[in-house]
Structures are given as C-alpha cells and as structure tokens.
Scaffold this motif. Structure first.
Motif, PDB file in Angstrom:
ATOM      1  N   LEU A   6      -2.450   1.298  13.373  1.00 55.00           N
ATOM      2  CA  LEU A   6      -1.783   0.751  12.193  1.00 55.00           C
ATOM      3  C   LEU A   6      -1.019   1.800  11.385  1.00 55.00           C
ATOM      4  O   LEU A   6       0.098   1.573  10.958  1.00 55.00           O
ATOM      5  CB  LEU A   6      -2.805   0.082  11.271  1.00 55.00           C
ATOM      6  N   TYR A   7      -1.688   2.927  11.132  1.00 57.44           N
ATOM      7  CA  TYR A   7      -1.063   3.962  10.303  1.00 57.44           C
ATOM      8  C   TYR A   7      -0.870   5.231  11.123  1.00 57.44           C
ATOM      9  O   TYR A   7      -1.075   6.329  10.654  1.00 57.44           O
ATOM     10  CB  TYR A   7      -1.923   4.223   9.062  1.00 57.44           C
ATOM     11  N   LYS A   8      -0.473   5.023  12.404  1.00 57.50           N
ATOM     12  CA  LYS A   8      -0.385   6.142  13.337  1.00 57.50           C
ATOM     13  C   LYS A   8       0.659   7.161  12.869  1.00 57.50           C
ATOM     14  O   LYS A   8       0.397   8.342  12.810  1.00 57.50           O
ATOM     15  CB  LYS A   8      -0.001   5.596  14.728  1.00 57.50           C
ATOM     16  N   THR A  12       6.938   7.668   9.852  1.00 56.22           N
ATOM     17  CA  THR A  12       7.656   6.389   9.947  1.00 56.22           C
ATOM     18  C   THR A  12       7.357   5.549   8.705  1.00 56.22           C
ATOM     19  O   THR A  12       8.256   4.950   8.114  1.00 56.22           O
ATOM     20  CB  THR A  12       7.202   5.620  11.211  1.00 56.22           C
ATOM     21  N   TYR A  13       6.074   5.543   8.306  1.00 57.63           N
ATOM     22  CA  TYR A  13       5.681   4.777   7.120  1.00 57.63           C
ATOM     23  C   TYR A  13       6.462   5.281   5.902  1.00 57.63           C
ATOM     24  O   TYR A  13       7.037   4.510   5.139  1.00 57.63           O
ATOM     25  CB  TYR A  13       4.166   4.929   6.912  1.00 57.63           C
ATOM     26  N   ASP A  14       6.499   6.593   5.761  1.00 57.60           N
ATOM     27  CA  ASP A  14       7.207   7.223   4.634  1.00 57.60           C
ATOM     28  C   ASP A  14       8.695   6.877   4.671  1.00 57.60           C
ATOM     29  O   ASP A  14       9.287   6.525   3.648  1.00 57.60           O
ATOM     30  CB  ASP A  14       7.002   8.743   4.737  1.00 57.60           C
ATOM     31  N   CYS A  48      -4.238   7.703  -0.390  1.00 59.61           N
ATOM     32  CA  CYS A  48      -2.968   8.104  -1.029  1.00 59.61           C
ATOM     33  C   CYS A  48      -1.733   7.757  -0.210  1.00 59.61           C
ATOM     34  O   CYS A  48      -0.640   7.673  -0.763  1.00 59.61           O
ATOM     35  CB  CYS A  48      -2.987   9.594  -1.336  1.00 59.61           C
ATOM     36  N   GLY A  49      -1.872   7.577   1.120  1.00 59.17           N
ATOM     37  CA  GLY A  49      -0.675   7.309   1.925  1.00 59.17           C
ATOM     38  C   GLY A  49       0.314   8.445   1.758  1.00 59.17           C
ATOM     39  O   GLY A  49      -0.026   9.625   1.927  1.00 59.17           O
ATOM     40  N   THR A  50       1.533   8.106   1.337  1.00 55.08           N
ATOM     41  CA  THR A  50       2.584   9.122   1.181  1.00 55.08           C
ATOM     42  C   THR A  50       2.446   9.881  -0.139  1.00 55.08           C
ATOM     43  O   THR A  50       3.263  10.748  -0.430  1.00 55.08           O
ATOM     44  CB  THR A  50       3.961   8.443   1.217  1.00 55.08           C
ATOM     45  N   ASP A  70      -7.409  10.400   1.846  1.00 53.42           N
ATOM     46  CA  ASP A  70      -6.997   9.340   2.775  1.00 53.42           C
ATOM     47  C   ASP A  70      -7.894   9.479   4.010  1.00 53.42           C
ATOM     48  O   ASP A  70      -8.457  10.546   4.267  1.00 53.42           O
ATOM     49  CB  ASP A  70      -5.518   9.499   3.172  1.00 53.42           C
ATOM     50  N   LEU A  71      -7.998   8.402   4.754  1.00 56.23           N
ATOM     51  CA  LEU A  71      -8.763   8.460   6.004  1.00 56.23           C
ATOM     52  C   LEU A  71      -8.011   9.257   7.073  1.00 56.23           C
ATOM     53  O   LEU A  71      -8.597   9.824   7.979  1.00 56.23           O
ATOM     54  CB  LEU A  71      -9.003   7.030   6.498  1.00 56.23           C
ATOM     55  N   GLU A  72      -6.683   9.273   6.935  1.00 54.86           N
ATOM     56  CA  GLU A  72      -5.831   9.871   7.965  1.00 54.86           C
ATOM     57  C   GLU A  72      -5.268  11.211   7.481  1.00 54.86           C
ATOM     58  O   GLU A  72      -4.450  11.247   6.560  1.00 54.86           O
ATOM     59  CB  GLU A  72      -4.653   8.930   8.266  1.00 54.86           C
ATOM     60  N   ASN A  74      -2.963  12.997   8.644  1.00 54.72           N
ATOM     61  CA  ASN A  74      -1.493  13.112   8.675  1.00 54.72           C
ATOM     62  C   ASN A  74      -0.873  12.636   7.353  1.00 54.72           C
ATOM     63  O   ASN A  74       0.143  13.166   6.909  1.00 54.72           O
ATOM     64  CB  ASN A  74      -0.895  12.370   9.886  1.00 54.72           C
ATOM     65  N   PHE A  75      -1.508  11.671   6.677  1.00 53.32           N
ATOM     66  CA  PHE A  75      -0.992  11.239   5.376  1.00 53.32           C
ATOM     67  C   PHE A  75      -1.247  12.308   4.304  1.00 53.32           C
ATOM     68  O   PHE A  75      -0.452  12.463   3.379  1.00 53.32           O
ATOM     69  CB  PHE A  75      -1.621   9.908   4.950  1.00 53.32           C
ATOM     70  N   LEU A  76      -2.342  13.037   4.435  1.00 53.76           N
ATOM     71  CA  LEU A  76      -2.618  14.092   3.460  1.00 53.76           C
ATOM     72  C   LEU A  76      -1.554  15.190   3.567  1.00 53.76           C
ATOM     73  O   LEU A  76      -1.036  15.678   2.555  1.00 53.76           O
ATOM     74  CB  LEU A  76      -4.018  14.670   3.692  1.00 53.76           C
ATOM     75  N   ASP A  99     -13.298   8.176   3.182  1.00 54.31           N
ATOM     76  CA  ASP A  99     -13.255   6.742   3.457  1.00 54.31           C
ATOM     77  C   ASP A  99     -13.369   6.022   2.117  1.00 54.31           C
ATOM     78  O   ASP A  99     -14.237   6.366   1.306  1.00 54.31           O
ATOM     79  CB  ASP A  99     -14.439   6.382   4.379  1.00 54.31           C
ATOM     80  N   ILE A 100     -12.537   5.042   1.914  1.00 50.79           N
ATOM     81  CA  ILE A 100     -12.540   4.322   0.635  1.00 50.79           C
ATOM     82  C   ILE A 100     -13.884   3.585   0.423  1.00 50.79           C
ATOM     83  O   ILE A 100     -14.218   3.226  -0.704  1.00 50.79           O
ATOM     84  CB  ILE A 100     -11.322   3.365   0.539  1.00 50.79           C
ATOM     85  N   SER A 101     -14.672   3.426   1.493  1.00 52.11           N
ATOM     86  CA  SER A 101     -16.003   2.805   1.340  1.00 52.11           C
ATOM     87  C   SER A 101     -16.932   3.712   0.533  1.00 52.11           C
ATOM     88  O   SER A 101     -17.845   3.230  -0.141  1.00 52.11           O
ATOM     89  CB  SER A 101     -16.640   2.559   2.712  1.00 52.11           C
ATOM     90  N   GLY A 131      -9.061  -2.980   0.196  1.00 46.78           N
ATOM     91  CA  GLY A 131      -9.273  -4.033   1.199  1.00 46.78           C
ATOM     92  C   GLY A 131      -9.652  -3.471   2.568  1.00 46.78           C
ATOM     93  O   GLY A 131     -10.014  -4.229   3.457  1.00 46.78           O
ATOM     94  N   TYR A 132      -9.578  -2.157   2.733  1.00 48.11           N
ATOM     95  CA  TYR A 132     -10.021  -1.529   3.987  1.00 48.11           C
ATOM     96  C   TYR A 132     -11.470  -1.057   3.912  1.00 48.11           C
ATOM     97  O   TYR A 132     -11.997  -0.524   4.888  1.00 48.11           O
ATOM     98  CB  TYR A 132      -9.125  -0.333   4.344  1.00 48.11           C
ATOM     99  N   ALA A 133     -12.095  -1.219   2.750  1.00 47.52           N
ATOM    100  CA  ALA A 133     -13.493  -0.776   2.620  1.00 47.52           C
ATOM    101  C   ALA A 133     -14.414  -1.743   3.362  1.00 47.52           C
ATOM    102  O   ALA A 133     -14.099  -2.933   3.505  1.00 47.52           O
ATOM    103  CB  ALA A 133     -13.876  -0.725   1.145  1.00 47.52           C
ATOM    104  N   THR A 207       5.396  -7.859  -2.518  1.00 48.66           N
ATOM    105  CA  THR A 207       4.073  -7.737  -1.887  1.00 48.66           C
ATOM    106  C   THR A 207       3.000  -7.142  -2.784  1.00 48.66           C
ATOM    107  O   THR A 207       1.824  -7.190  -2.441  1.00 48.66           O
ATOM    108  CB  THR A 207       4.148  -6.838  -0.623  1.00 48.66           C
ATOM    109  N   ARG A 208       3.394  -6.556  -3.916  1.00 46.44           N
ATOM    110  CA  ARG A 208       2.397  -5.854  -4.727  1.00 46.44           C
ATOM    111  C   ARG A 208       2.268  -6.471  -6.118  1.00 46.44           C
ATOM    112  O   ARG A 208       3.190  -7.101  -6.633  1.00 46.44           O
ATOM    113  CB  ARG A 208       2.780  -4.375  -4.900  1.00 46.44           C
ATOM    114  N   THR A 209       1.094  -6.240  -6.699  1.00 42.64           N
ATOM    115  CA  THR A 209       0.852  -6.605  -8.083  1.00 42.64           C
ATOM    116  C   THR A 209       0.040  -5.463  -8.683  1.00 42.64           C
ATOM    117  O   THR A 209      -0.280  -4.508  -7.975  1.00 42.64           O
ATOM    118  CB  THR A 209       0.113  -7.968  -8.151  1.00 42.64           C
TER     119      THR A 209
END
Ligand SMILES: C[S@@+](CC[C@H](N)C(=O)[O-])C[C@H]1O[C@@H](n2cnc3c(N)ncnc32)[C@H](O)[C@@H]1O
Length: 218
Positions: A6-8, A12-14, A48-50, A70-72, A74-76, A99-101, A131-133, A207-209
């Motif tokens: 998903l967040y490979k 690309t996401y950025d 944090c993503g990007t 972040d879990l990933e 590469n995003f850090l 992990d956000i959990s 929502g990923y927790a 998509t966001r609020t």
C-alpha cells in the motif's frame, strides 16, 4: 496488519500529494486553525507520511521541535528530505519507527528503542492513520496520554463522504465513526471541535475532515 504494497513507494505518494495539490490544500487549512501553543512547543506527528502536518507546525513555530513517527522508514527519510526542502534545521526533528497501535513506543533507524513520556507534547497531529491501529480507540487514548494539559490533538481524518469512503476502502483504512471518535476523545478529558474543510481546501476537502481537541487542565 498493513498490506506492504500500500505505502511501498513514499516518493510516488509524495509526488501525487504535491501534484494533486493535497499538500498545499492541507497547509491552507492548518494555517487557519487557531491554536495557543508556546513558541518552543513539542510536536508529535504520528503516522507522518510525507511529514506535511508536522512540518507545517515547524514552519509556524520557529522554535518548535518535532518527533515524526511512521511504520515505514522510507516515509521517515522522506519527511527529513521534505524538511530540508523547506529550509528546516535537521536538529529540530527526531524520527522513529512506531506503530500507531502503541504510539509511545519508538525505535530509531539505528535500532535503539525509547518510549515517549506521558504529557510530553504540546501538540499531536495525525492524519488518516488511527484507522490502521489494531484498536483505534486504544490508539487515540494512547495519543492523548502523550499530550500535556492544555495541549492539542489535530486529526486530519478521512471523511465519511462518498469520496472519503472510496479512498479509505482503496487504502484498506478501517476507522471508527467520526462521532464515536469524538466521544472517545471527550471521555479522556478533551474539548472537541469538528471542522469541515471548505472549497478553499479542495482537493483535500473531498476526502478529509478535521477533528481538533484540546486537553483540559486538571
Ligand atoms: C494516508 S497516509 C497519511 C500520511 C499523513 N499523516 C497525512 O495526513 O497525509 C498513512 C501513513 O500511515 C502510515 N501507517 C500505516 N499503518 C501504520 C501503523 N500501523 N502505524 C504507524 N503508521 C502507519 C503509512 O506508512 C503512511 O505513511
């Protein structure tokens, strides 16, 4: 468990966050959020993503420091690169895999573990991550424990609009309802406001609020 594809590619996401104008739109929204933080506030951007949320606040509060998780990994790394592009001093940012959990448990990229202390942040920002927790409610409670009395939680959450639900499904994002989320946040001692993004915040509005909460003083 996050689907590894998903967040490979963080790049690309950025690229798409910038190309589609999401990053600027969320920046415009954050600019208008009134918060009363000390100039040297401590900020946590979890998932944090990007880095767009946390870096916004480093720009806004020139003496603030940021913990970005972040879990990933590469995003850090991307968050650090994006900070450099904004001219933000690297020394102001600490990064770690978390992990956000269990948002208080952090592992540095060198493999050292540490835990974040309760009440140690003036501001926690999250976006489309609780929502990923494994247990979203427990994750939110865990985040709020880390906020100092008088501090803020800013959640730029997936919206419940048709487009928000479509994108959530595409990204396997399974959240609790936004009304339940507000209840959970209130129950742990915060005042909550929910704010819809408006036309100035297109395309992020699709998509966001936003849920903004302030932890009450004891
Ligand atoms: C939709 S992006 C949101 C990024 C950013 N917060 C924003 O508002 O644009 C989701 C981010 O959460 C991260 N993520 C996914 N599952 C996670 C988990 N269990 N714990 C921490 N981060 C996670 C992903 O790697 C990705 O960077």
């Amino acid at each position: 468990m996050l689907n590894p594809t998903l967040y490979k590619s963080s790049r690309t996401y950025d690229f798409f966050m910038k190309l589609l104008g999401y990053e600027n739109a969320i920046g415009r929204f954050l600019q208008q959020v009134q918060i009363d933080c000390p100039s040297d506030c401590r900020v946590l951007d979890a998932g944090c993503g990007t880095g767009l949320l946390g870096l916004h606040f480093l720009d806004r509060f020139p003496q603030a420091t940021l913990v970005a998780t972040d879990l990933e990994p590469n995003f850090l790394r991307l968050t650090i690169a994006n900070a450099g592009k904004r001219g933000i001093d690297r020394d102001r940012i600490q990064i770690g895999v978390a992990d956000i959990s269990t948002p208080n448990v952090l592992t540095t990229l060198d493999g050292d573990s540490c835990s974040l202390k309760d009440s140690s942040f003036d501001l926690i920002c999250v976006g489309a991550v609780v929502g990923y927790a494994e247990d979203t409610e427990a994750s939110i409670r865990g985040l709020i424990r880390l906020i100092a009395p008088g501090g803020y939680l800013i959640n730029i959450e997936m919206s419940e609009s048709l487009t928000g639900r479509f994108v959530s499904k595409r990204y396997q994002y399974r959240n609790i309802t936004l009304s339940r989320m507000q209840e959970v946040i209130r129950d742990v001692g915060c005042d909550v406001t929910a704010t819809r993004l408006n036309l100035r915040h297109l395309p992020a509005k699709l998509t966001r609020t936003a849920i903004i909460a302030r932890k009450r003083q004891p």
